[in-house]
Write a protein that holds these residues in place. Structure first.
Motif, PDB file in Angstrom:
ATOM      1  N   GLY A  47       1.081  -1.939  -0.247  1.00  0.00           N
ATOM      2  CA  GLY A  47       0.113  -0.429  -0.338  1.00  0.00           C
ATOM      3  C   GLY A  47       0.995   1.283   0.204  1.00  0.00           C
ATOM      4  O   GLY A  47       2.003   1.434  -0.023  1.00  0.00           O
ATOM      5  N   ARG A  48       0.061   2.190  -0.092  1.00  0.00           N
ATOM      6  CA  ARG A  48       0.954   3.591  -0.378  1.00  0.00           C
ATOM      7  C   ARG A  48      -0.102   4.777   0.161  1.00  0.00           C
ATOM      8  O   ARG A  48      -1.651   4.333  -0.254  1.00  0.00           O
ATOM      9  N   PHE A  49       0.401   5.666   0.498  1.00  0.00           N
ATOM     10  CA  PHE A  49      -0.730   6.934   1.287  1.00  0.00           C
ATOM     11  C   PHE A  49       0.407   8.323  -0.185  1.00  0.00           C
ATOM     12  O   PHE A  49       1.979   8.439  -0.630  1.00  0.00           O
ATOM     13  N   ASP A  50      -1.082   8.298  -1.383  1.00  0.00           N
ATOM     14  CA  ASP A  50      -0.110   9.464  -2.071  1.00  0.00           C
ATOM     15  C   ASP A  50      -0.846  10.836  -1.907  1.00  0.00           C
ATOM     16  O   ASP A  50      -0.616  11.253  -0.993  1.00  0.00           O
ATOM     17  N   VAL A  51      -2.153  11.173  -2.373  1.00  0.00           N
ATOM     18  CA  VAL A  51      -2.460  12.672  -2.317  1.00  0.00           C
ATOM     19  C   VAL A  51      -3.048  12.350  -0.661  1.00  0.00           C
ATOM     20  O   VAL A  51      -1.978  13.827  -0.283  1.00  0.00           O
ATOM     21  N   LYS A  52      -4.372  11.806  -0.587  1.00  0.00           N
ATOM     22  CA  LYS A  52      -4.524  11.714   1.107  1.00  0.00           C
ATOM     23  C   LYS A  52      -3.840  10.503   2.236  1.00  0.00           C
ATOM     24  O   LYS A  52      -3.817   9.912   1.451  1.00  0.00           O
ATOM     25  N   HIS A  53      -4.011  11.569   3.339  1.00  0.00           N
ATOM     26  CA  HIS A  53      -3.371  10.818   4.710  1.00  0.00           C
ATOM     27  C   HIS A  53      -3.687  10.233   5.290  1.00  0.00           C
ATOM     28  O   HIS A  53      -4.364  11.488   6.931  1.00  0.00           O
ATOM     29  N   TYR A  54      -4.645   9.493   5.497  1.00  0.00           N
ATOM     30  CA  TYR A  54      -5.301   8.936   6.547  1.00  0.00           C
ATOM     31  C   TYR A  54      -5.104   7.612   6.874  1.00  0.00           C
ATOM     32  O   TYR A  54      -4.992   6.548   6.062  1.00  0.00           O
ATOM     33  N   TRP A  55      -6.141   7.010   7.945  1.00  0.00           N
ATOM     34  CA  TRP A  55      -6.197   5.932   8.183  1.00  0.00           C
ATOM     35  C   TRP A  55      -7.211   5.544   8.954  1.00  0.00           C
ATOM     36  O   TRP A  55      -7.750   6.393   9.843  1.00  0.00           O
ATOM     37  N   ARG A  56      -8.340   4.900   8.648  1.00  0.00           N
ATOM     38  CA  ARG A  56     -10.071   4.253   9.173  1.00  0.00           C
ATOM     39  C   ARG A  56      -9.825   2.950   9.697  1.00  0.00           C
ATOM     40  O   ARG A  56      -9.866   1.953   9.389  1.00  0.00           O
ATOM     41  N   GLN A  57      -9.754   2.660  11.369  1.00  0.00           N
ATOM     42  CA  GLN A  57      -9.379   1.333  11.641  1.00  0.00           C
ATOM     43  C   GLN A  57     -11.332   0.696  12.011  1.00  0.00           C
ATOM     44  O   GLN A  57     -11.395   1.853  12.833  1.00  0.00           O
ATOM     45  N   PHE A  58     -11.710  -0.324  11.670  1.00  0.00           N
ATOM     46  CA  PHE A  58     -12.904  -1.257  12.268  1.00  0.00           C
ATOM     47  C   PHE A  58     -12.315  -2.314  13.427  1.00  0.00           C
ATOM     48  O   PHE A  58     -10.931  -2.559  13.292  1.00  0.00           O
ATOM     49  N   PHE A  59     -12.864  -1.939  14.191  1.00  0.00           N
ATOM     50  CA  PHE A  59     -13.126  -2.783  15.584  1.00  0.00           C
ATOM     51  C   PHE A  59     -14.531  -3.688  15.746  1.00  0.00           C
ATOM     52  O   PHE A  59     -14.993  -2.703  16.111  1.00  0.00           O
ATOM     53  N   PRO A  60     -14.204  -5.133  15.449  1.00  0.00           N
ATOM     54  CA  PRO A  60     -14.790  -6.159  15.177  1.00  0.00           C
ATOM     55  C   PRO A  60     -15.306  -6.442  16.489  1.00  0.00           C
ATOM     56  O   PRO A  60     -16.066  -7.420  16.500  1.00  0.00           O
ATOM     57  N   ARG A  61     -14.874  -6.070  17.222  1.00  0.00           N
ATOM     58  CA  ARG A  61     -14.802  -6.924  18.755  1.00  0.00           C
ATOM     59  C   ARG A  61     -14.544  -6.322  20.097  1.00  0.00           C
ATOM     60  O   ARG A  61     -13.710  -5.513  19.609  1.00  0.00           O
ATOM     61  N   PHE A  62     -14.583  -6.718  21.438  1.00  0.00           N
ATOM     62  CA  PHE A  62     -13.714  -5.812  22.022  1.00  0.00           C
ATOM     63  C   PHE A  62     -12.616  -5.122  22.331  1.00  0.00           C
ATOM     64  O   PHE A  62     -11.626  -6.547  22.340  1.00  0.00           O
ATOM     65  N   THR A  63     -11.904  -4.096  22.469  1.00  0.00           N
ATOM     66  CA  THR A  63     -10.729  -3.687  22.413  1.00  0.00           C
ATOM     67  C   THR A  63     -10.207  -3.017  23.535  1.00  0.00           C
ATOM     68  O   THR A  63     -11.250  -1.706  23.841  1.00  0.00           O
TER      69      THR A  63
END
Length: 249
Positions: free
Chosen positions: A162-178
Protein backbone atom coordinates in the motif's frame (compact mmCIF):
# COMPACT_ATOMS: atom_id res chain seq x y z
CA UNK A 1 -35.49 -12.31 41.10
CA UNK A 2 -31.89 -13.24 41.80
CA UNK A 3 -30.56 -15.83 39.36
CA UNK A 4 -27.87 -18.38 40.16
CA UNK A 5 -24.83 -18.84 37.94
CA UNK A 6 -26.40 -21.63 35.86
CA UNK A 7 -29.55 -19.56 35.19
CA UNK A 8 -27.52 -16.50 34.27
CA UNK A 9 -25.39 -18.53 31.86
CA UNK A 10 -28.46 -20.15 30.27
CA UNK A 11 -30.05 -16.73 29.76
CA UNK A 12 -26.89 -15.32 28.18
CA UNK A 13 -26.23 -12.96 31.11
CA UNK A 14 -22.50 -12.18 31.52
CA UNK A 15 -20.86 -14.07 34.36
CA UNK A 16 -18.76 -12.30 36.96
CA UNK A 17 -15.75 -13.85 38.67
CA UNK A 18 -17.75 -15.10 41.69
CA UNK A 19 -20.18 -16.82 39.27
CA UNK A 20 -17.53 -18.61 37.25
CA UNK A 21 -15.78 -19.83 40.38
CA UNK A 22 -18.90 -21.07 42.18
CA UNK A 23 -20.95 -22.51 39.30
CA UNK A 24 -22.24 -26.01 40.00
CA UNK A 25 -21.77 -29.45 38.45
CA UNK A 26 -22.80 -29.71 34.78
CA UNK A 27 -20.38 -29.50 31.81
CA UNK A 28 -21.27 -25.86 31.16
CA UNK A 29 -20.47 -25.06 34.79
CA UNK A 30 -17.19 -26.96 34.52
CA UNK A 31 -16.32 -24.78 31.53
CA UNK A 32 -17.23 -21.68 33.57
CA UNK A 33 -14.95 -22.74 36.42
CA UNK A 34 -12.07 -23.34 33.98
CA UNK A 35 -12.63 -19.88 32.53
CA UNK A 36 -12.72 -18.36 36.00
CA UNK A 37 -9.45 -19.99 37.02
CA UNK A 38 -7.75 -18.81 33.85
CA UNK A 39 -9.01 -15.28 34.35
CA UNK A 40 -7.61 -15.25 37.87
CA UNK A 41 -4.29 -16.53 36.53
CA UNK A 42 -4.38 -13.78 33.89
CA UNK A 43 -5.01 -11.24 36.64
CA UNK A 44 -1.86 -12.31 38.45
CA UNK A 45 0.30 -12.36 35.32
CA UNK A 46 -0.87 -9.01 33.93
CA UNK A 47 -1.42 -7.26 37.27
CA UNK A 48 -5.07 -6.51 36.48
CA UNK A 49 -7.18 -4.95 39.24
CA UNK A 50 -10.25 -6.73 40.60
CA UNK A 51 -12.52 -4.33 38.72
CA UNK A 52 -10.66 -4.91 35.44
CA UNK A 53 -10.87 -8.69 35.71
CA UNK A 54 -14.56 -8.52 36.60
CA UNK A 55 -15.15 -6.43 33.50
CA UNK A 56 -13.41 -9.10 31.44
CA UNK A 57 -15.50 -11.81 33.09
CA UNK A 58 -18.56 -9.83 32.02
CA UNK A 59 -17.49 -10.41 28.40
CA UNK A 60 -17.77 -14.20 28.72
CA UNK A 61 -18.82 -15.62 25.37
CA UNK A 62 -16.64 -13.24 23.33
CA UNK A 63 -13.13 -13.12 21.95
CA UNK A 64 -11.50 -9.99 23.40
CA UNK A 65 -8.50 -8.04 22.21
CA UNK A 66 -6.61 -7.10 25.36
CA UNK A 67 -4.46 -4.92 23.11
CA UNK A 68 -4.24 -4.08 19.43
CA UNK A 69 -1.16 -2.25 18.16
CA UNK A 70 -0.56 -0.87 14.67
CA UNK A 71 2.75 0.50 13.43
CA UNK A 72 2.70 2.26 10.06
CA UNK A 73 6.06 3.14 8.48
CA UNK A 74 5.84 5.31 5.34
CA UNK A 75 8.93 6.00 3.25
CA UNK A 76 9.72 9.20 1.36
CA UNK A 77 7.89 7.90 -1.73
CA UNK A 78 4.72 7.07 0.23
CA UNK A 79 5.21 3.27 0.32
CA UNK A 80 3.92 1.79 3.55
CA UNK A 81 4.66 -1.12 5.83
CA UNK A 82 1.95 -1.87 8.39
CA UNK A 83 2.52 -4.24 11.29
CA UNK A 84 -0.38 -5.42 13.47
CA UNK A 85 -0.06 -7.11 16.85
CA UNK A 86 -3.01 -8.51 18.81
CA UNK A 87 -3.16 -9.76 22.37
CA UNK A 88 -6.16 -12.07 22.01
CA UNK A 89 -8.12 -13.50 24.95
CA UNK A 90 -10.58 -16.28 24.17
CA UNK A 91 -13.57 -15.97 26.52
CA UNK A 92 -15.81 -18.06 24.27
CA UNK A 93 -16.72 -21.70 24.86
CA UNK A 94 -14.83 -23.07 21.85
CA UNK A 95 -11.21 -22.96 20.62
CA UNK A 96 -10.21 -19.98 18.48
CA UNK A 97 -8.37 -21.16 15.36
CA UNK A 98 -9.18 -18.48 12.78
CA UNK A 99 -9.65 -14.70 12.78
CA UNK A 100 -11.04 -12.93 9.72
CA UNK A 101 -9.63 -9.53 8.74
CA UNK A 102 -9.47 -7.14 5.81
CA UNK A 103 -7.21 -4.26 4.80
CA UNK A 104 -7.70 -1.50 2.24
CA UNK A 105 -5.52 1.19 0.65
CA UNK A 106 -6.49 4.02 -1.64
CA UNK A 107 -3.29 3.47 -3.63
CA UNK A 108 -1.29 0.26 -4.08
CA UNK A 109 1.95 -0.82 -5.72
CA UNK A 110 1.74 -4.00 -7.79
CA UNK A 111 -1.09 -6.47 -8.24
CA UNK A 112 -1.83 -7.53 -4.65
CA UNK A 113 -1.03 -6.58 -1.08
CA UNK A 114 1.61 -8.80 0.54
CA UNK A 115 0.46 -10.11 3.93
CA UNK A 116 2.73 -12.22 6.14
CA UNK A 117 2.78 -13.44 9.76
CA UNK A 118 5.13 -11.63 12.12
CA UNK A 119 8.01 -13.75 13.43
CA UNK A 120 7.36 -12.76 17.07
CA UNK A 121 3.88 -14.33 17.38
CA UNK A 122 3.30 -16.64 20.36
CA UNK A 123 1.54 -19.18 18.12
CA UNK A 124 2.11 -20.34 14.58
CA UNK A 125 0.18 -18.10 12.18
CA UNK A 126 -0.78 -18.86 8.58
CA UNK A 127 -2.44 -16.30 6.28
CA UNK A 128 -5.45 -17.59 4.35
CA UNK A 129 -6.34 -15.34 1.39
CA UNK A 130 -10.09 -15.10 0.83
CA UNK A 131 -10.66 -12.35 -1.74
CA UNK A 132 -8.35 -9.80 -3.37
CA UNK A 133 -9.13 -6.73 -5.43
CA UNK A 134 -6.76 -4.09 -6.77
CA UNK A 135 -6.78 -2.14 -3.50
CA UNK A 136 -8.21 -4.48 -0.84
CA UNK A 137 -7.52 -7.88 0.66
CA UNK A 138 -9.93 -10.03 2.66
CA UNK A 139 -8.14 -12.76 4.53
CA UNK A 140 -7.95 -14.71 7.76
CA UNK A 141 -5.06 -15.60 9.99
CA UNK A 142 -5.13 -19.14 11.27
CA UNK A 143 -3.68 -19.85 14.72
CA UNK A 144 -1.99 -23.13 15.69
CA UNK A 145 -2.45 -24.48 18.21
CA UNK A 146 -5.86 -22.81 18.62
CA UNK A 147 -6.53 -20.70 21.70
CA UNK A 148 -8.56 -22.77 24.15
CA UNK A 149 -11.29 -21.06 26.18
CA UNK A 150 -9.59 -18.81 28.71
CA UNK A 151 -6.24 -18.78 26.91
CA UNK A 152 -4.50 -15.67 25.59
CA UNK A 153 -1.70 -15.19 23.07
CA UNK A 154 0.04 -12.45 21.09
CA UNK A 155 -0.11 -12.85 17.31
CA UNK A 156 0.53 -10.52 14.41
CA UNK A 157 0.91 -9.95 10.70
CA UNK A 158 2.41 -7.34 8.38
CA UNK A 159 1.21 -5.83 5.12
CA UNK A 160 3.25 -4.34 2.28
CA UNK A 161 2.19 -2.90 -1.06
CA UNK A 162 0.00 0.00 0.00
CA UNK A 163 0.98 3.62 -0.35
CA UNK A 164 -0.08 7.05 0.86
CA UNK A 165 -0.26 9.54 -1.98
CA UNK A 166 -2.61 12.54 -2.09
CA UNK A 167 -4.73 11.74 0.97
CA UNK A 168 -3.17 10.79 4.28
CA UNK A 169 -5.49 9.03 6.72
CA UNK A 170 -6.18 5.68 8.34
CA UNK A 171 -9.63 4.43 9.37
CA UNK A 172 -9.57 1.38 11.61
CA UNK A 173 -12.59 -0.86 12.25
CA UNK A 174 -13.02 -2.82 15.50
CA UNK A 175 -15.03 -6.04 15.14
CA UNK A 176 -14.71 -7.04 18.81
CA UNK A 177 -14.20 -5.64 22.30
CA UNK A 178 -10.75 -4.02 22.45
CA UNK A 179 -9.30 -3.00 25.80
CA UNK A 180 -6.36 -0.94 24.49
CA UNK A 181 -5.62 0.31 20.97
CA UNK A 182 -2.40 2.02 19.86
CA UNK A 183 -1.70 3.44 16.40
CA UNK A 184 1.81 4.69 15.65
CA UNK A 185 2.66 6.37 12.34
CA UNK A 186 6.08 7.47 11.10
CA UNK A 187 6.36 9.17 7.71
CA UNK A 188 9.77 10.08 6.37
CA UNK A 189 10.75 13.48 5.04
CA UNK A 190 7.54 15.47 5.63
CA UNK A 191 6.21 18.40 7.61
CA UNK A 192 2.69 18.40 9.03
CA UNK A 193 0.11 21.12 8.42
CA UNK A 194 -2.36 19.45 10.80
CA UNK A 195 -3.33 16.21 12.51
CA UNK A 196 -6.78 15.13 13.80
CA UNK A 197 -8.36 11.98 15.23
CA UNK A 198 -12.00 10.90 15.54
CA UNK A 199 -13.63 8.04 17.45
CA UNK A 200 -16.89 6.82 15.93
CA UNK A 201 -19.31 5.03 18.27
CA UNK A 202 -21.39 1.98 17.28
CA UNK A 203 -24.47 4.22 16.81
CA UNK A 204 -22.58 6.37 14.28
CA UNK A 205 -22.03 9.39 16.53
CA UNK A 206 -18.52 10.85 16.69
CA UNK A 207 -16.24 12.44 19.24
CA UNK A 208 -12.80 13.93 19.00
CA UNK A 209 -9.90 11.67 20.00
CA UNK A 210 -7.45 14.59 20.12
CA UNK A 211 -6.96 14.13 23.87
CA UNK A 212 -4.99 10.92 23.23
CA UNK A 213 -3.16 12.05 20.07
CA UNK A 214 0.50 13.09 20.14
CA UNK A 215 2.54 14.19 17.12
CA UNK A 216 6.16 15.28 16.85
CA UNK A 217 9.26 15.20 14.65
CA UNK A 218 12.32 13.00 14.76
CA UNK A 219 14.85 14.45 12.38
CA UNK A 220 13.09 14.76 9.02
CA UNK A 221 10.35 12.31 9.99
CA UNK A 222 6.89 13.12 11.34
CA UNK A 223 5.62 10.80 14.08
CA UNK A 224 2.06 10.38 15.36
CA UNK A 225 0.75 8.23 18.21
CA UNK A 226 -2.96 7.72 18.92
CA UNK A 227 -4.30 5.63 21.81
CA UNK A 228 -7.86 4.72 22.78
CA UNK A 229 -9.26 2.43 25.46
CA UNK A 230 -12.33 0.22 25.91
CA UNK A 231 -13.58 0.13 22.35
CA UNK A 232 -16.71 -1.85 21.47
CA UNK A 233 -17.65 -3.89 18.38
CA UNK A 234 -18.56 -1.81 15.31
CA UNK A 235 -16.53 1.24 16.32
CA UNK A 236 -14.08 3.08 14.07
CA UNK A 237 -11.04 5.23 14.75
CA UNK A 238 -9.84 7.66 12.07
CA UNK A 239 -6.48 9.45 12.07
CA UNK A 240 -5.93 12.15 9.45
CA UNK A 241 -2.78 14.14 8.83
CA UNK A 242 -2.16 16.90 6.31
CA UNK A 243 1.23 17.04 4.65
CA UNK A 244 2.86 20.31 3.61
CA UNK A 245 3.66 19.83 -0.05
CA UNK A 246 7.17 20.75 -1.08
CA UNK A 247 8.50 20.68 2.49
CA UNK A 248 12.23 19.94 2.72
CA UNK A 249 13.05 16.35 3.64
Amino acid sequence: MIQNAEQRQANGTPLAIPDVLSAGGDPASDQARILGRRLLELQKIRRFSDSEIKELAGLAGHVVELAETMDIEIDADGRALIVYHFDLLNLSDRPLARVAREIWFQCVDGDALAIDPTPDSDRRVVIQRIHDTADMAKFAFQISPPLKPGESARVGYSCRGGRFDVKHYWRQFFPRFTRHFTLRVRQKGIQLAGCTAIEERPDGSEESAADTLIWDYEGNDATMTLTRDYLRPNQYITLRWEVIRGAPG
